[in-house]
Write a protein that holds these residues in place. Structure first.
Motif, PDB file in Angstrom:
ATOM      1  N   VAL A  40      -3.700 -14.693  -2.127  1.00 37.75           N
ATOM      2  CA  VAL A  40      -3.917 -13.740  -0.939  1.00 37.75           C
ATOM      3  C   VAL A  40      -4.036 -12.456  -1.687  1.00 37.75           C
ATOM      4  O   VAL A  40      -3.164 -11.804  -2.028  1.00 37.75           O
ATOM      5  CB  VAL A  40      -2.949 -13.969   0.196  1.00 37.75           C
ATOM      6  CG1 VAL A  40      -3.288 -13.212   1.253  1.00 37.75           C
ATOM      7  CG2 VAL A  40      -2.640 -15.582   0.708  1.00 37.75           C
ATOM      8  N   PHE A  42      -4.281  -8.875  -1.197  1.00 36.22           N
ATOM      9  CA  PHE A  42      -3.813  -7.999  -0.203  1.00 36.22           C
ATOM     10  C   PHE A  42      -4.719  -6.580  -0.855  1.00 36.22           C
ATOM     11  O   PHE A  42      -4.785  -5.707  -0.035  1.00 36.22           O
ATOM     12  CB  PHE A  42      -2.384  -7.665  -0.445  1.00 36.22           C
ATOM     13  CG  PHE A  42      -1.846  -6.660   0.581  1.00 36.22           C
ATOM     14  CD1 PHE A  42      -1.673  -6.792   1.792  1.00 36.22           C
ATOM     15  CD2 PHE A  42      -1.731  -5.438   0.339  1.00 36.22           C
ATOM     16  CE1 PHE A  42      -1.206  -6.246   2.810  1.00 36.22           C
ATOM     17  CE2 PHE A  42      -1.253  -4.571   1.504  1.00 36.22           C
ATOM     18  CZ  PHE A  42      -1.028  -4.992   2.509  1.00 36.22           C
ATOM     19  N   VAL A  87      -4.504  -8.952 -14.031  1.00 41.81           N
ATOM     20  CA  VAL A  87      -3.353  -9.481 -13.042  1.00 41.81           C
ATOM     21  C   VAL A  87      -3.508 -10.813 -12.624  1.00 41.81           C
ATOM     22  O   VAL A  87      -2.669 -11.580 -12.869  1.00 41.81           O
ATOM     23  CB  VAL A  87      -3.322  -8.494 -11.970  1.00 41.81           C
ATOM     24  CG1 VAL A  87      -2.131  -8.905 -11.072  1.00 41.81           C
ATOM     25  CG2 VAL A  87      -3.254  -7.187 -12.271  1.00 41.81           C
ATOM     26  N   PRO A  96       2.235 -18.798  -4.870  1.00 39.25           N
ATOM     27  CA  PRO A  96       1.390 -18.251  -3.986  1.00 39.25           C
ATOM     28  C   PRO A  96       2.148 -16.601  -3.620  1.00 39.25           C
ATOM     29  O   PRO A  96       1.596 -15.665  -3.708  1.00 39.25           O
ATOM     30  CB  PRO A  96       1.010 -18.820  -2.946  1.00 39.25           C
ATOM     31  CG  PRO A  96       1.247 -20.146  -3.090  1.00 39.25           C
ATOM     32  CD  PRO A  96       2.196 -20.350  -4.345  1.00 39.25           C
ATOM     33  N   ALA A  97       3.515 -16.769  -3.444  1.00 35.87           N
ATOM     34  CA  ALA A  97       4.212 -15.769  -3.012  1.00 35.87           C
ATOM     35  C   ALA A  97       4.193 -14.761  -4.088  1.00 35.87           C
ATOM     36  O   ALA A  97       4.163 -13.575  -3.635  1.00 35.87           O
ATOM     37  CB  ALA A  97       5.631 -16.073  -2.592  1.00 35.87           C
ATOM     38  N   VAL A  98       4.694 -15.000  -5.354  1.00 34.54           N
ATOM     39  CA  VAL A  98       4.772 -14.119  -6.379  1.00 34.54           C
ATOM     40  C   VAL A  98       3.200 -13.505  -6.517  1.00 34.54           C
ATOM     41  O   VAL A  98       3.317 -12.288  -6.713  1.00 34.54           O
ATOM     42  CB  VAL A  98       4.985 -15.077  -7.548  1.00 34.54           C
ATOM     43  CG1 VAL A  98       4.848 -13.928  -8.989  1.00 34.54           C
ATOM     44  CG2 VAL A  98       6.408 -15.413  -7.781  1.00 34.54           C
ATOM     45  N   LEU A 100       0.816 -12.852  -4.421  1.00 34.42           N
ATOM     46  CA  LEU A 100       0.736 -12.080  -3.007  1.00 34.42           C
ATOM     47  C   LEU A 100       1.431 -10.467  -3.245  1.00 34.42           C
ATOM     48  O   LEU A 100       0.972  -9.760  -3.263  1.00 34.42           O
ATOM     49  CB  LEU A 100       1.392 -12.881  -1.769  1.00 34.42           C
ATOM     50  CG  LEU A 100       1.431 -11.923  -0.630  1.00 34.42           C
ATOM     51  CD1 LEU A 100      -0.019 -11.362  -0.267  1.00 34.42           C
ATOM     52  CD2 LEU A 100       1.972 -12.626   0.618  1.00 34.42           C
ATOM     53  N   VAL A 101       2.754 -10.892  -3.925  1.00 36.02           N
ATOM     54  CA  VAL A 101       3.519  -9.500  -4.248  1.00 36.02           C
ATOM     55  C   VAL A 101       2.898  -8.772  -5.164  1.00 36.02           C
ATOM     56  O   VAL A 101       2.645  -7.666  -5.175  1.00 36.02           O
ATOM     57  CB  VAL A 101       4.768  -9.982  -4.874  1.00 36.02           C
ATOM     58  CG1 VAL A 101       5.727  -8.778  -4.994  1.00 36.02           C
ATOM     59  CG2 VAL A 101       5.762 -10.662  -3.591  1.00 36.02           C
ATOM     60  N   PHE A 104      -0.036  -6.849  -3.809  1.00 41.65           N
ATOM     61  CA  PHE A 104       0.589  -5.733  -3.196  1.00 41.65           C
ATOM     62  C   PHE A 104       0.839  -4.637  -4.070  1.00 41.65           C
ATOM     63  O   PHE A 104       0.413  -3.672  -3.949  1.00 41.65           O
ATOM     64  CB  PHE A 104       2.138  -6.243  -2.711  1.00 41.65           C
ATOM     65  CG  PHE A 104       2.494  -5.994  -1.193  1.00 41.65           C
ATOM     66  CD1 PHE A 104       1.684  -6.802  -0.426  1.00 41.65           C
ATOM     67  CD2 PHE A 104       3.209  -4.958  -0.871  1.00 41.65           C
ATOM     68  CE1 PHE A 104       1.841  -6.630   0.903  1.00 41.65           C
ATOM     69  CE2 PHE A 104       3.493  -4.650   0.424  1.00 41.65           C
ATOM     70  CZ  PHE A 104       2.975  -5.594   1.425  1.00 41.65           C
ATOM     71  N   ALA A 105       1.244  -4.938  -5.331  1.00 46.15           N
ATOM     72  CA  ALA A 105       1.388  -3.859  -6.243  1.00 46.15           C
ATOM     73  C   ALA A 105       0.055  -3.367  -6.831  1.00 46.15           C
ATOM     74  O   ALA A 105      -0.044  -1.992  -7.006  1.00 46.15           O
ATOM     75  CB  ALA A 105       2.142  -4.627  -7.736  1.00 46.15           C
ATOM     76  N   PHE A 108      -1.229  -1.253  -4.157  1.00 47.96           N
ATOM     77  CA  PHE A 108      -0.279   0.386  -3.990  1.00 47.96           C
ATOM     78  C   PHE A 108      -0.829   1.286  -5.069  1.00 47.96           C
ATOM     79  O   PHE A 108      -0.687   2.399  -5.041  1.00 47.96           O
ATOM     80  CB  PHE A 108       1.114  -0.177  -4.258  1.00 47.96           C
ATOM     81  CG  PHE A 108       2.168   0.786  -3.910  1.00 47.96           C
ATOM     82  CD1 PHE A 108       2.280   1.263  -2.512  1.00 47.96           C
ATOM     83  CD2 PHE A 108       2.895   1.489  -4.889  1.00 47.96           C
ATOM     84  CE1 PHE A 108       3.222   2.110  -2.277  1.00 47.96           C
ATOM     85  CE2 PHE A 108       3.872   2.395  -4.590  1.00 47.96           C
ATOM     86  CZ  PHE A 108       4.100   2.786  -3.112  1.00 47.96           C
ATOM     87  N   VAL A 109      -1.012   0.406  -6.319  1.00 48.96           N
ATOM     88  CA  VAL A 109      -1.528   1.293  -7.546  1.00 48.96           C
ATOM     89  C   VAL A 109      -2.988   2.074  -7.301  1.00 48.96           C
ATOM     90  O   VAL A 109      -3.037   3.307  -7.187  1.00 48.96           O
ATOM     91  CB  VAL A 109      -1.568   0.586  -8.790  1.00 48.96           C
ATOM     92  CG1 VAL A 109      -2.333   1.336  -9.806  1.00 48.96           C
ATOM     93  CG2 VAL A 109      -0.076   0.185  -9.222  1.00 48.96           C
ATOM     94  N   GLN A 111      -4.340   2.606  -4.328  1.00 53.50           N
ATOM     95  CA  GLN A 111      -4.335   3.489  -3.158  1.00 53.50           C
ATOM     96  C   GLN A 111      -3.634   4.873  -3.511  1.00 53.50           C
ATOM     97  O   GLN A 111      -3.955   5.808  -3.269  1.00 53.50           O
ATOM     98  CB  GLN A 111      -3.239   3.094  -2.282  1.00 53.50           C
ATOM     99  CG  GLN A 111      -2.961   3.704  -0.974  1.00 53.50           C
ATOM    100  CD  GLN A 111      -2.058   3.176  -0.072  1.00 53.50           C
ATOM    101  OE1 GLN A 111      -1.883   1.900   0.033  1.00 53.50           O
ATOM    102  NE2 GLN A 111      -1.186   3.923   0.712  1.00 53.50           N
ATOM    103  N   ILE A 229      -5.400  -5.879   6.638  1.00 50.24           N
ATOM    104  CA  ILE A 229      -4.262  -6.580   7.219  1.00 50.24           C
ATOM    105  C   ILE A 229      -4.552  -7.276   8.488  1.00 50.24           C
ATOM    106  O   ILE A 229      -4.219  -8.538   8.376  1.00 50.24           O
ATOM    107  CB  ILE A 229      -3.034  -5.353   7.750  1.00 50.24           C
ATOM    108  CG1 ILE A 229      -2.741  -4.851   6.590  1.00 50.24           C
ATOM    109  CG2 ILE A 229      -2.122  -6.092   8.494  1.00 50.24           C
ATOM    110  CD1 ILE A 229      -1.586  -3.618   7.041  1.00 50.24           C
TER     111      ILE A 229
END
Lengths: 302, 346
Positions: A40, A42, A87, A96-98, A100-101, A104-105, A108-109, A111, A229
């Protein structure tokens, strides 16, 4: 001619349709990558943000529109491929959870890079502002961008559907999103399919960025973040696994936002995100596989 | 396994928190603010750990419990005379009631737990990606409502006139409380049951463990700690709703993942390590001296470094710095004969 229902007018309806179209493009971009990578993304909104900054530079340098749009596509594509190589590929085997995180990173970078480079207020991409002008259609003043965005979204989705159903790569991508391992055993090249999905998803991101930059010409580091989102919610709402349900989910969210945002007075529409989020939770509880999917597929285990 | 041998598992994270508190008295008051921030983050990340670490389910919802706790403690401790000026839209009950520091923290924990319980009752059936997205939706709702609802708080404005009772000691004690609660929980049968479901869902179900109930308990406990941490936080800074949304979610999650989400030690180590890096680069926006070099970086650098560190750790060492292990003293190797004997007797 008006739609005599609440405050609904044809322009509001057209704007909602256009927003739904933009969200649908983003949704299918996110859904394609999820299909083959179980990822996913983000950071999708930040990809679009990079493209929008390219448009803003095109505006600043006085490039013709077609050239700055081309520049936008180039930046978004380069960044998607880079993201994939740096990445996503190393993390392909993780849960999938890892992943997704990890996205996220990345988000964040990107942005914060934009924040460092262009400050809180960012830049303006105004050269496509001519599309804001209305067209008079049977007495209803409809903005050009509403028509352009709707038509572009519909065109892209039709092309994509043709690509997925009529070409070899499309067939391989569909096979990979159903069962990646079996597809590989049968000779589907993993890197080609993933690369194809990433590039398609990048093309869609760039298209959506061009459309959205007309609606919101002030490009800052959080540009397209709320939209991402909402689209993620929409994609889950529709069903992540398949392109068509994902697209429908994205369209539904965008259309609902556009329509309700246009109809409701602002003291009610400010809580609109809460209602949409609550609807997503309810759908997840009742139909964990999404609204627009058929049958009771297996529930994902942990 | 006897209790004495397990003790280092509690002592290691607790001593790290204590050492951070003690170290903060050795630095200038300007730098002390960063230590204070680190101690508060310890509470938040441990709250995050109690659910995510023990259950292995990703949740983005914890920061919404922090926010609710901060709102509870903040609104209730602003002096009544000030409330009428800064938060005129407040409901009558909140406008006329005022409590002290300790009571406000207890209430924050209670409200956090109640909210988490209500959310968990519905959401703990979900797992994997669906759970992640649903808890994200909860975070979105909380942010949206706190932003616009003037009857329960300051809305978009920052809190003002909240008594600033959180100093180094209060933050350190709060961190220790969170660490002890998390430790005690993971040593009880409920904690072990939840960890069993994390390791093997089917096997845990086969021995009669209800995944739903074990997760719900951890989620509620995590909500209580998060609410408590929110109370501590609002007593330190004039928070506003923007402080309690995506950025804080990302930063705390990064700390947990980098430290190693499988262990309490990982939660604490990750917080100290990342907040150390973060504080260094934040301080460097106003020039810091590194071995005689004057280092000055633009603001936002700290976040970029943090994101890159997180991505690299995920790729190179997905189970975090600690690898998800608790601290244990190196053991004396037993002779093989002893092991044989032990095997026979068991």
């Amino acid at each position: 001619m008006t739609l005599a229902f609440l405050n609904l007018t044809w322009p509001t309806f057209a704007d909602a349709l256009a927003l739904g179209g933009i969200y649908a493009l983003m949704a299918v971009g996110i859904g394609l990558v999820f299909g083959v990578l179980r990822l996913v993304n983000f950071a999708y909104g930040q990809l679009m943000m990079a493209g929008a900054f390219a448009l803003a530079y095109g505006d600043q340098w006085g490039l013709p529109n077609w050239l700055s749009i081309l520049f936008c596509f180039g930046v978004v594509l380069a960044l998607s491929v880079l993201m994939d190589h740096l990445v996503f590929r190393p993390l392909r085997t993780h849960s999938p959870a890892v992943m997704l995180v990890a996205t996220f990173a990345v988000a964040f970078v990107l942005q914060n890079i934009a924040l460092v480079a262009w400050g809180t207020y960012g830049k303006t991409a105004g050269s496509l502002g001519v599309w804001q002008a209305p067209w008079d259609i049977h007495g209803a003043e409809i903005r050009k961008i509403a028509i352009i965005a709707t038509a572009t979204a519909a065109g892209c989705l039709v092309l994509l559907q043709l690509l997925l159903t009529r070409t070899r790569l499309g067939l391989q991508m569909r096979a990979a999103s159903m069962d990646f391992r079996t597809a590989r055993i049968l000779g589907v090249r993993a890197n080609r399919v993933i690369g194809g999905a990433v590039i398609l998803s990048g093309l869609l991101a760039a298209t959506a960025a061009v459309m959205l930059s007309v609606e919101q010409p002030q490009i800052s580091s959080t540009w397209a973040l709320p939209e991402t989102i909402y689209v993620l919610m929409g994609v889950v709402l529709g069903g992540l696994n398949r392109p068509i349900p994902a697209t429908l989910g994205g369209f539904t969210i965008g259309f609902a936002f556009g329509l309700l945002g246009g109809i409701l007075p602002s003291d009610q529409s400010q809580y609109l995100p809460s209602f949409i989020f609550a609807a997503v939770i309810v759908v997840l509880l009742v139909r964990p596989n999404g609204l627009f999917t058929r049958g009771g597929a297996t529930v994902e285990r942990v | 396994m006897n209790q004495a041998r397990r003790l280092p598992e509690l002592l290691a994270p607790a001593l790290l928190v204590l050492a951070t508190a003690l170290l903060s008295f050795e630095v200038s008051s300007y730098l002390q603010a960063y230590f204070l921030d680190t101690l508060i983050k310890v509470s938040i990340v441990v709250a995050l750990y109690v659910f995510i670490g023990n259950s292995g389910v990703l949740s983005f919802g914890t920061i919404s419990f922090v926010a609710v706790g901060a709102w509870t403690a903040g609104v209730l401790t602003v002096p009544e005379s000030q409330k009428k000026i800064t938060m005129p839209g407040l409901s009558h009950f909140l406008l006329t009631h005022e409590v002290g520091n300790v009571a406000s923290l207890a209430l924050a924990a209670g409200v956090g737990a109640a909210f988490a319980l209500a959310v968990g009752l519905a959401l703990m059936r979900l797992s994997g990606l669906a759970a992640g997205i649903a808890t994200f939706a909860v975070l979105g709702i909380t942010y949206n409502v706190l932003t616009y609802e003037q009857s329960i708080g300051p809305g978009l404005n920052a809190f003002s006139s909240v008594p600033q009772t959180t100093g180094i000691w209060q933050a350190a004690v709060a961190g220790l409380i969170c660490v002890v609660v998390a430790y005690v929980y993971q040593r009880t049968r409920f904690g072990r049951m939840l960890r069993a479901t994390r390791e093997d869902h089917a096997a845990a179900a086969a021995v009669g463990i209800s995944t739903y109930r074990s997760r719900l308990l951890a989620f509620t406990l995590s909500g209580a700690l998060a609410g408590f941490a929110g109370g501590i936080y609002v007593h330190e800074l004039p928070l506003q709703v923007g402080n309690l949304y995506l950025d804080l979610t990302f930063i705390t999650l990064a700390m947990l993942v980098v430290g190693g989400s499988g262990s309490l030690l990982g939660a604490v180590v990750g917080t100290l390590a990342l907040n150390g890096i973060y504080s260094f680069f934040s301080a460097a926006t106003n020039t810091v001296d590194v071995f005689g070099w004057h280092l000055k970086v633009p603001s936002g650098t700290a976040e970029i470094v943090l994101g890159v560190v997180m991505a690299v750790v995920l790729i190179v060492r997905p189970s975090g710095i600690t690898g998800g292990r608790e601290f244990s003293l190196p053991r004396r190797r037993r002779p093989v004969a002893d092991l044989e004997k032990a095997r026979v007797t068991t």
